[in-house]
Design a protein around this motif. Structure first.
Motif, PDB file in Angstrom:
ATOM      1  N   LYS A  23       0.795  -1.218   0.000  1.00  0.00           N
ATOM      2  CA  LYS A  23       0.000   0.000   0.000  1.00  0.00           C
ATOM      3  C   LYS A  23       0.834   1.277   0.000  1.00  0.00           C
ATOM      4  CE  LYS A  23      -3.605  -2.346   2.689  1.00  0.00           C
ATOM      5  NZ  LYS A  23      -2.873  -3.638   2.783  1.00  0.00           N
ATOM      6  N   PRO A  48     -16.145  -1.279   2.822  1.00  0.00           N
ATOM      7  CA  PRO A  48     -15.363  -1.927   3.878  1.00  0.00           C
ATOM      8  C   PRO A  48     -16.181  -2.881   4.748  1.00  0.00           C
ATOM      9  CG  PRO A  48     -16.019   0.254   4.601  1.00  0.00           C
ATOM     10  CD  PRO A  48     -16.642   0.041   3.232  1.00  0.00           C
ATOM     11  N   SER A  51     -14.751  -5.756   6.956  1.00  0.00           N
ATOM     12  CA  SER A  51     -13.928  -5.382   8.100  1.00  0.00           C
ATOM     13  C   SER A  51     -14.803  -4.833   9.223  1.00  0.00           C
ATOM     14  CB  SER A  51     -12.913  -4.319   7.695  1.00  0.00           C
ATOM     15  OG  SER A  51     -12.198  -3.841   8.819  1.00  0.00           O
ATOM     16  N   LEU A  53     -13.268  -2.923  11.516  1.00  0.00           N
ATOM     17  CA  LEU A  53     -12.487  -1.784  11.985  1.00  0.00           C
ATOM     18  C   LEU A  53     -13.092  -0.498  11.437  1.00  0.00           C
ATOM     19  CD1 LEU A  53      -8.887  -3.213  11.435  1.00  0.00           C
ATOM     20  CD2 LEU A  53     -10.216  -3.173  13.556  1.00  0.00           C
ATOM     21  N   ASP A  54     -13.266   0.473  12.280  1.00  0.00           N
ATOM     22  CA  ASP A  54     -13.960   1.704  11.883  1.00  0.00           C
ATOM     23  C   ASP A  54     -13.219   2.499  10.823  1.00  0.00           C
ATOM     24  OD1 ASP A  54     -15.983   1.126  13.669  1.00  0.00           O
ATOM     25  OD2 ASP A  54     -15.145   2.360  15.289  1.00  0.00           O
ATOM     26  N   ASP A  55     -11.885   2.373  10.777  1.00  0.00           N
ATOM     27  CA  ASP A  55     -11.113   3.241   9.882  1.00  0.00           C
ATOM     28  C   ASP A  55     -10.728   2.584   8.563  1.00  0.00           C
ATOM     29  OD1 ASP A  55      -9.267   1.422  10.851  1.00  0.00           O
ATOM     30  OD2 ASP A  55      -7.665   2.903  11.116  1.00  0.00           O
ATOM     31  N   THR A  56     -11.226   1.369   8.289  1.00  0.00           N
ATOM     32  CA  THR A  56     -10.791   0.658   7.076  1.00  0.00           C
ATOM     33  C   THR A  56     -11.150   1.436   5.815  1.00  0.00           C
ATOM     34  OG1 THR A  56     -10.965  -1.504   8.148  1.00  0.00           O
ATOM     35  CG2 THR A  56     -10.994  -1.467   5.741  1.00  0.00           C
ATOM     36  N   ARG A  59      -9.096   4.617   5.477  1.00  0.00           N
ATOM     37  CA  ARG A  59      -7.687   4.302   5.218  1.00  0.00           C
ATOM     38  C   ARG A  59      -7.459   4.025   3.740  1.00  0.00           C
ATOM     39  NH1 ARG A  59      -5.050  -0.600   6.063  1.00  0.00           N
ATOM     40  NH2 ARG A  59      -6.913  -1.383   7.113  1.00  0.00           N
ATOM     41  N   TYR A  60      -8.360   3.265   3.130  1.00  0.00           N
ATOM     42  CA  TYR A  60      -8.218   3.006   1.697  1.00  0.00           C
ATOM     43  C   TYR A  60      -8.501   4.264   0.872  1.00  0.00           C
ATOM     44  CZ  TYR A  60      -7.159  -1.967   1.638  1.00  0.00           C
ATOM     45  OH  TYR A  60      -6.532  -3.177   1.759  1.00  0.00           O
ATOM     46  N   SER A  74     -16.498   6.162   0.573  1.00  0.00           N
ATOM     47  CA  SER A  74     -16.532   4.945   1.370  1.00  0.00           C
ATOM     48  C   SER A  74     -17.957   4.774   1.886  1.00  0.00           C
ATOM     49  CB  SER A  74     -15.556   5.018   2.546  1.00  0.00           C
ATOM     50  OG  SER A  74     -15.652   3.849   3.342  1.00  0.00           O
ATOM     51  N   THR A 101     -12.918  -4.370   0.570  1.00  0.00           N
ATOM     52  CA  THR A 101     -11.782  -4.642   1.446  1.00  0.00           C
ATOM     53  C   THR A 101     -11.825  -6.059   2.013  1.00  0.00           C
ATOM     54  OG1 THR A 101     -12.794  -4.002   3.566  1.00  0.00           O
ATOM     55  CG2 THR A 101     -11.918  -2.219   2.171  1.00  0.00           C
ATOM     56  N   GLY A 103     -11.408  -8.853   5.358  1.00  0.00           N
ATOM     57  CA  GLY A 103     -12.107  -9.049   6.625  1.00  0.00           C
ATOM     58  C   GLY A 103     -12.732 -10.433   6.647  1.00  0.00           C
TER      59      GLY A 103
END
Length: 272
Positions: A23, A48, A51, A53-56, A59-60, A74, A101, A103
């Motif tokens: 990445k 996402p 996943s 995770l709240d920030d996935t 982040r992408y 997103s 994503t 997960g």
């Protein structure tokens, strides 16, 4: 079955990625995906859902923006009701590329399956929008999706768990983190159920860029293992008891590194 294409259009690329794609230093796979989607003019929508995770998603978005994409979205789809949201569907329809994503792939199938979001993904891909998915997002491209199974190299009866996927391509079954997690046994178990299927085992940081002609090119630092059982002479699957090792005669296997190609329709591997 994949959504039918409209006259005069070509299906977009379908790009399953084996997970853990680079990445930062040399994001070759993600950069090539962005290039296909229009480069700086691309509109990438990240899903996402797999996943927890709240920030996935964000982040992408940041990763794609650093590659040069000006417009990213997103969609925080965490419940089936979210996948019914007309606003999310409208956002998705703006996309030139869709990225799903990693997960838990069962989160993808149970939350997205049969919803307007899933139907829109299939329709957009048929209309030329490119789809890329990493790890869980790769597994779900198949009509038959691997959700678990045994490790090792010897296939067994009951050695793989399958669930319905999104069916962007119906002739392959995809496994990810393939070499890193020793998953040959479960992919062999999957293709032994029906020789119609071609097994695609994706190493990490490795992707299959599948074009509208069902020919894929390998991109990334690892390899793709292809299992072709179309000429299988014998399988003991029907007689085996749960946990028994299987006898499989005349299974064809290819190991394809970066730049190699495979014609899914004609079951032929070659170096470009």
């Amino acid at each position: 079955m994949p959504s039918p294409t409209i006259d005069g259009t070509q299906r977009g690329y379908v790009i399953p990625i084996g997970g853990a794609e680079e990445k930062l230093d040399n994001p070759e796979i993600l950069a090539k995906f962005v290039e296909l989607c229009g480069g700086k003019e691309a509109v990438i929508t990240v899903i996402p859902t797999a996943s927890q995770l709240d920030d996935t998603g964000s982040r992408y978005q940041k990763i794609f923006e650093e590659i040069g994409v000006k417009k990213t979205y997103s969609l925080p789809i965490n419940e089936r009701s979210d996948a019914q949201d007309p606003g999310y569907v409208k956002t998705l329809e703006k996309s030139t590329g869709i990225f799903v994503t990693g997960g838990n792939q069962l989160r993808l199938s149970t939350i997205l399956g049969g919803t307007p979001i899933a139907k829109t993904i299939r329709q957009l891909n048929a209309q030329g929008v490119h789809y890329a998915g990493t790890s869980a997002g790769a597994a779900i491209v198949s009509q038959h999706m691997i959700t678990g199974g045994s490790t090792g190299i010897v296939p067994t009866e009951g050695g793989v768990n399958l669930a319905p996927g999104m069916g962007l391509i119906n002739t392959i079954v995809v496994d990810q983190h393939f070499n890193e997690r020793n998953r040959l046994a479960r992919l062999l178990s999957a293709v032994s159920y029906n020789p119609f299927l071609i097994g695609i085992g994706l190493d990490e940081d490795t992707a299959a860029f599948i074009d509208h002609d069902n020919v894929f090119t390998v991109v990334g630092s690892g390899a793709i293992t292809v299992l072709d059982t179309s000429d299988i002479e014998y399988s003991s699957m029907a007689e085996a008891r749960t946990g028994d090792a299987l006898t499989l005669l005349n299974v064809k296997m290819h190991i394809l590194a970066s730049g190699a190609r495979y014609d899914i329709s004609n079951r032929k591997a070659y170096v470009s």
